[in-house]
Design a protein around this motif. Structure first.
Motif, PDB file in Angstrom:
ATOM      1  N   THR A 192       0.826  -1.212   0.000  1.00 52.85           N
ATOM      2  CA  THR A 192       0.000   0.000   0.000  1.00 52.85           C
ATOM      3  C   THR A 192       0.857   1.257   0.000  1.00 52.85           C
ATOM      4  O   THR A 192       0.560   2.231  -0.710  1.00 52.85           O
ATOM      5  CB  THR A 192      -0.924  -0.002   1.227  1.00 52.85           C
ATOM      6  OG1 THR A 192      -1.737  -1.179   1.206  1.00 52.85           O
ATOM      7  CG2 THR A 192      -1.815   1.222   1.236  1.00 52.85           C
ATOM      8  N   ARG A 193       1.932   1.255   0.781  1.00 51.57           N
ATOM      9  CA  ARG A 193       2.783   2.443   0.849  1.00 51.57           C
ATOM     10  C   ARG A 193       3.438   2.738  -0.499  1.00 51.57           C
ATOM     11  O   ARG A 193       3.569   3.912  -0.894  1.00 51.57           O
ATOM     12  CB  ARG A 193       3.846   2.247   1.932  1.00 51.57           C
ATOM     13  CG  ARG A 193       4.708   3.487   2.157  1.00 51.57           C
ATOM     14  CD  ARG A 193       5.631   3.309   3.357  1.00 51.57           C
ATOM     15  NE  ARG A 193       6.459   4.485   3.568  1.00 51.57           N
ATOM     16  CZ  ARG A 193       6.067   5.583   4.197  1.00 51.57           C
ATOM     17  NH1 ARG A 193       4.822   5.657   4.654  1.00 51.57           N
ATOM     18  NH2 ARG A 193       6.888   6.607   4.359  1.00 51.57           N
ATOM     19  N   GLN A 196       0.863   4.379  -2.704  1.00 50.24           N
ATOM     20  CA  GLN A 196       0.626   5.759  -2.290  1.00 50.24           C
ATOM     21  C   GLN A 196       1.729   6.678  -2.797  1.00 50.24           C
ATOM     22  O   GLN A 196       1.463   7.784  -3.284  1.00 50.24           O
ATOM     23  CB  GLN A 196       0.536   5.832  -0.767  1.00 50.24           C
ATOM     24  CG  GLN A 196      -0.708   5.190  -0.184  1.00 50.24           C
ATOM     25  CD  GLN A 196      -0.685   5.191   1.329  1.00 50.24           C
ATOM     26  OE1 GLN A 196       0.377   5.310   1.951  1.00 50.24           O
ATOM     27  NE2 GLN A 196      -1.851   5.051   1.928  1.00 50.24           N
ATOM     28  N   ASN A 268      -7.995   4.625  -3.623  1.00 49.06           N
ATOM     29  CA  ASN A 268      -7.015   4.010  -2.723  1.00 49.06           C
ATOM     30  C   ASN A 268      -7.389   4.254  -1.261  1.00 49.06           C
ATOM     31  O   ASN A 268      -7.294   3.349  -0.427  1.00 49.06           O
ATOM     32  CB  ASN A 268      -5.629   4.569  -3.021  1.00 49.06           C
ATOM     33  CG  ASN A 268      -4.546   3.918  -2.187  1.00 49.06           C
ATOM     34  OD1 ASN A 268      -4.445   2.703  -2.116  1.00 49.06           O
ATOM     35  ND2 ASN A 268      -3.745   4.733  -1.526  1.00 49.06           N
ATOM     36  N   GLN A 272      -8.488   1.424   1.487  1.00 50.58           N
ATOM     37  CA  GLN A 272      -7.837   1.313   2.788  1.00 50.58           C
ATOM     38  C   GLN A 272      -8.879   1.293   3.910  1.00 50.58           C
ATOM     39  O   GLN A 272      -8.749   0.527   4.864  1.00 50.58           O
ATOM     40  CB  GLN A 272      -6.879   2.488   2.986  1.00 50.58           C
ATOM     41  CG  GLN A 272      -5.629   2.405   2.122  1.00 50.58           C
ATOM     42  CD  GLN A 272      -4.655   3.514   2.462  1.00 50.58           C
ATOM     43  OE1 GLN A 272      -4.212   3.655   3.599  1.00 50.58           O
ATOM     44  NE2 GLN A 272      -4.334   4.327   1.477  1.00 50.58           N
ATOM     45  N   ASP A 273      -9.907   2.133   3.799  1.00 51.24           N
ATOM     46  CA  ASP A 273     -10.980   2.134   4.799  1.00 51.24           C
ATOM     47  C   ASP A 273     -11.701   0.795   4.811  1.00 51.24           C
ATOM     48  O   ASP A 273     -12.037   0.274   5.888  1.00 51.24           O
ATOM     49  CB  ASP A 273     -11.971   3.267   4.503  1.00 51.24           C
ATOM     50  CG  ASP A 273     -11.355   4.642   4.735  1.00 51.24           C
ATOM     51  OD1 ASP A 273     -10.353   4.706   5.471  1.00 51.24           O
ATOM     52  OD2 ASP A 273     -11.878   5.624   4.174  1.00 51.24           O
ATOM     53  N   ARG A 275     -10.465  -2.123   3.873  1.00 52.66           N
ATOM     54  CA  ARG A 275      -9.592  -3.128   4.470  1.00 52.66           C
ATOM     55  C   ARG A 275      -9.521  -2.965   5.983  1.00 52.66           C
ATOM     56  O   ARG A 275      -9.476  -3.953   6.720  1.00 52.66           O
ATOM     57  CB  ARG A 275      -8.188  -3.014   3.862  1.00 52.66           C
ATOM     58  CG  ARG A 275      -8.110  -3.389   2.380  1.00 52.66           C
ATOM     59  CD  ARG A 275      -6.671  -3.486   1.906  1.00 52.66           C
ATOM     60  NE  ARG A 275      -6.579  -3.784   0.491  1.00 52.66           N
ATOM     61  CZ  ARG A 275      -6.273  -2.908  -0.449  1.00 52.66           C
ATOM     62  NH1 ARG A 275      -6.016  -1.654  -0.097  1.00 52.66           N
ATOM     63  NH2 ARG A 275      -6.212  -3.258  -1.713  1.00 52.66           N
ATOM     64  N   LEU A 276      -9.521  -1.728   6.452  1.00 49.45           N
ATOM     65  CA  LEU A 276      -9.505  -1.488   7.891  1.00 49.45           C
ATOM     66  C   LEU A 276     -10.778  -2.020   8.546  1.00 49.45           C
ATOM     67  O   LEU A 276     -10.723  -2.624   9.627  1.00 49.45           O
ATOM     68  CB  LEU A 276      -9.355   0.009   8.165  1.00 49.45           C
ATOM     69  CG  LEU A 276      -9.333   0.424   9.643  1.00 49.45           C
ATOM     70  CD1 LEU A 276      -8.157  -0.238  10.369  1.00 49.45           C
ATOM     71  CD2 LEU A 276      -9.244   1.941   9.766  1.00 49.45           C
TER      72      LEU A 276
END
Length: 339
Positions: A192-193, A196, A268, A272-273, A275-276
């Motif tokens: 992910t990083r 980004q 993206n 991420q939300d 996946r969280l």
């Protein structure tokens, strides 16, 4: 001959569209410009101030245009002066052709400022900044030598055509990079990083590219309007119309990529939300499963009599309750896709 060192000079002379001389000294430029049948081109690669001012004095170039040609960070524009027209554009390329290998946030976009002084029978180009293959412009002129019979308009068209083609290549490379990011966006194994950082880098590159691509429409419009007012060589009108169409396409493509990378950035964040939320559901589910045996063992750990206290079947019953309740919760959460 192609010179790449600072202050290098390249010259060419055509008569009636035929190349007759090349790499002659600057002291002969004025004499050739006085010939009504001549077409002269002078190229200066990152010239020194003294060199540029000497040539400007000889050709009577406007001092404001000369200052713009030597200044750094001048914007893309086209300006008409009493004796000539001054044009500044930016050629672009991605450093070393790298598209996806680097994951840092440093922009790979490199620009070269190319200024042109359009005289009645000649053109002077001044290059500042990064590398720009002026040989590509010369090759473009050599591909269509019949156009050179129509004067400086043909020289400027060849220059702008090469610059716009380079901008197209840059936009294409960024488009390919965005497609690669789209493929990795939904890959659970992708870092992910890294995604980004690449999105951030491409956004920076598109911002810079947009600054030099969008004003090209105004530049070509000014040149075409000036040609219409002067009524010079209408044979080149179709070539400039085609060039203007390419500029519009590059502009629209750049704008669409800007919207795409913004959407990519927002997608993206949304992923991420999501996946969280998935991780939180899994943690909550395991916490519930662990909480049941903890409560049971805590109850049985109290110093009070309970059913089966001190007997073997009490141990079996307690173990069965723990295993059964934990398994039931696991199956329930699994069915609801919480685990």
């Amino acid at each position: 001959m192609t010179s790449t060192h600072r202050g290098a000079v390249r010259t060419r002379l055509w008569r009636d569209g035929v190349l007759t001389a090349e790499d002659f000294p600057l002291t002969e430029v004025s004499d050739h410009l006085a010939d009504e049948n001549a077409l002269v081109w002078v190229d200066l690669d990152d010239p020194a101030h003294e060199q540029m001012h000497d040539l400007a004095a000889e050709l009577q170039l406007d001092p404001h245009a000369v200052e713009d040609a030597l200044a750094r960070g001048e914007r893309t524009k086209a300006t008409r002066y009493p004796t000539h027209t001054f044009v500044t554009v930016y050629a672009t390329h991605l450093e070393d052709g790298v598209v996806d290998d680097r994951v840092d946030v440093v922009s790979r976009l490199r620009t070269t400022r190319v200024s042109a002084f359009m005289l009645p029978r000649g053109m002077v180009t001044v290059r500042r900044g990064g590398p720009f293959e002026i040989a590509d412009v010369v090759d473009r002129w050599d591909e269509h030598p019949d156009l050179l019979r129509f004067g400086t308009g043909a020289l400027l068209h060849g220059l702008l055509d090469v610059v716009v083609d380079g901008q197209f290549d840059t936009v294409q490379a960024l488009d390919d990079a965005i497609e690669t990011l789209e493929d990795g966006l939904f890959d659970d194994t992708a870092a992910t990083r890294t995604i980004q950082r690449r999105i951030f880098r491409i956004r920076k590159e598109l911002v810079l590219l947009r600054r030099v691509v969008l004003p090209m429409r105004e530049v070509v419009t000014v040149v075409m309007r000036h040609r219409t007012e002067q009524d010079t060589h209408p044979e080149l009108d179709s070539w400039y119309t085609d060039l203007y169409d390419h500029v519009i396409r590059a502009t629209e493509w750049t704008e669409s990529l800007r919207d795409m990378v913004t959407t990519l950035f927002e997608t993206n964040l949304s992923l991420q939300d999501a996946r969280l939320n998935t991780v939180m559901k899994k943690l909550s589910g395991w916490a519930a499963i662990v909480a049941v045996p903890t409560a049971i063992t805590g109850w049985y750990g109290m110093n009070v009599p309970y059913p089966g206290f001190g007997q073997f079947w009490g141990v079996v019953a307690g173990t069965a309750i723990i295993v059964g309740s934990s398994s039931g919760l696991y199956l329930l959460f699994k069915q609801r896709d919480w685990l």
